[in-house]
Design an enzyme around this catalytic site. Structure first.
Site, PDB file in Angstrom:
ATOM      1  N   GLU A   1      41.773  38.302  36.180  1.00 47.33           N
ATOM      2  CA  GLU A   1      40.676  37.455  36.640  1.00 47.33           C
ATOM      3  C   GLU A   1      40.487  37.636  38.146  1.00 47.33           C
ATOM      4  OE1 GLU A   1      39.438  32.703  36.714  1.00 47.33           O
ATOM      5  OE2 GLU A   1      41.557  33.275  36.684  1.00 47.33           O
TER       6      GLU A   1
ATOM      7  N   CYS B   1      41.580  32.552  31.971  1.00 45.38           N
ATOM      8  CA  CYS B   1      42.552  31.693  32.650  1.00 45.38           C
ATOM      9  C   CYS B   1      42.554  30.246  32.120  1.00 45.38           C
ATOM     10  CB  CYS B   1      42.297  31.736  34.154  1.00 45.38           C
ATOM     11  SG  CYS B   1      43.666  31.127  35.171  1.00 45.38           S
TER      12      CYS B   1
ATOM     13  N   LYS C   1      33.331  32.109  32.018  1.00 45.69           N
ATOM     14  CA  LYS C   1      34.382  31.089  31.991  1.00 45.69           C
ATOM     15  C   LYS C   1      33.757  29.734  31.702  1.00 45.69           C
ATOM     16  CE  LYS C   1      38.479  29.695  34.638  1.00 45.69           C
ATOM     17  NZ  LYS C   1      39.274  29.968  35.857  1.00 45.69           N
TER      18      LYS C   1
END
Length: 285
Positions: free
Chosen positions: A32, A142, A108
């Site tokens: 990321e 993440c 995300k």
């Protein structure tokens, strides 16, 4: 590491792609926001939000670089994630580059307080599964992996392999991602692949320390390694973790395993329903 030109950055990326190519890999995962290295090419007195906006201006170069490398190598490359301009501001978007030259994104969905406050990142809106012909994959960036609902919805829609590019500053942060990813592998009977940033960027105020450990995680049953870890790097070591995954083992364990999480759910007590349909992207090579 600090870099001074885009050519240095491209050579670094090419090293990892060439390594995966040499070992006949089908998929390659980058961390990321690993493009944060480009901060070191900017004035050090830039405020964080200004630096992130400037970083997003490299999107076109980032995309074309990875597109060419995926075509050359024949590898499906998940190019970590990168801040990308969107209508509502910036989104933190993972990119999937295919051997056929196509580019797909997964934004995300869950944004940390730091990303929201200091980086100005806005949350994405949709979940996607990419049917590559080799495996049905999804990407959770993440913090996303710390929310079990999304992974369960993806699994029920056919996901077999989940890629998790992450970026964590210290060990406690990493362990949150790591334990969550291991839980997702166990409860959904899927493989989960982690790759994160290591190293530091001295004199770059916007992105300081990193703690990372790449790993490939499995369900926990007889067909898989005793510790449910297929492969793993040393902590804070720049390297490439390489392993083989057998999708037949997943199918078998879902039906015949010691525990069968997906079959033994209790829809009479609870259910999980997506508010928006999960997009299935079928990729032709």
């Amino acid at each position: 590491r600090r870099i001074s030109t885009l050519d240095e950055f491209e050579k670094q990326v090419d090293f990892f792609v060439s390594t995966a190519e040499e070992y006949h890999c089908h998929f390659l995962l980058f961390p990321e926001l690993f493009t944060a290295q480009l901060f070191s090419m900017m004035a050090p007195d830039l405020k964080t939000h200004e630096a992130v906006m400037k970083l997003s201006e490299y999107t076109e170069h980032y995309v074309e670089m990875f597109r060419k490398m995926a075509q050359r190598s024949g590898i499906f490359i998940i190019g970590g994630s990168h801040p990308v301009p969107a209508e509502e501001g910036l989104v933190n978007a993972a990119h999937l580059f295919t051997p056929g030259g196509d580019v797909y994104t997964q934004e995300k969905l869950h944004i940390t307080p730091g990303e929201r406050t200091h980086w100005g990142i806005k949350p994405g809106k949709s979940l996607k599964i990419f049917d590559t012909g080799l495996a049905r994959i999804a990407i959770q960036i993440c913090y996303d992996v710390e929310f079990p609902e999304a992974s369960r919805l993806l699994t029920l829609s056919g996901m077999e392999l989940m890629f998790v590019p992450f970026s964590t500053d210290e060990r406690k942060s990493y362990m949150r991602v790591r334990y969550s990813a291991q839980a997702r592998a166990v409860e959904n009977m899927i493989y989960v692949v982690l790759a994160g940033n290591v190293g530091n960027l001295p004199q770059v105020r916007s992105f300081l320390i990193n703690y990372g450990r790449a790993a490939v995680l499995t369900p926990s049953d007889f067909a898989f390694p005793m510790n449910a870890i297929q492969a793993e790097a040393e902590s804070n070591t720049e390297t490439v973790v390489i392993t083989d995954l057998n999708l037949d083992d997943l199918a078998m364990q879902r039906e015949l395993g010691s525990v069968t999480h997906l079959r033994d759910r209790r829809p009479d007590l609870y259910e999980i329903i997506p508010k928006l349909p999960i997009e299935i992207v079928r990729i032709s090579r």
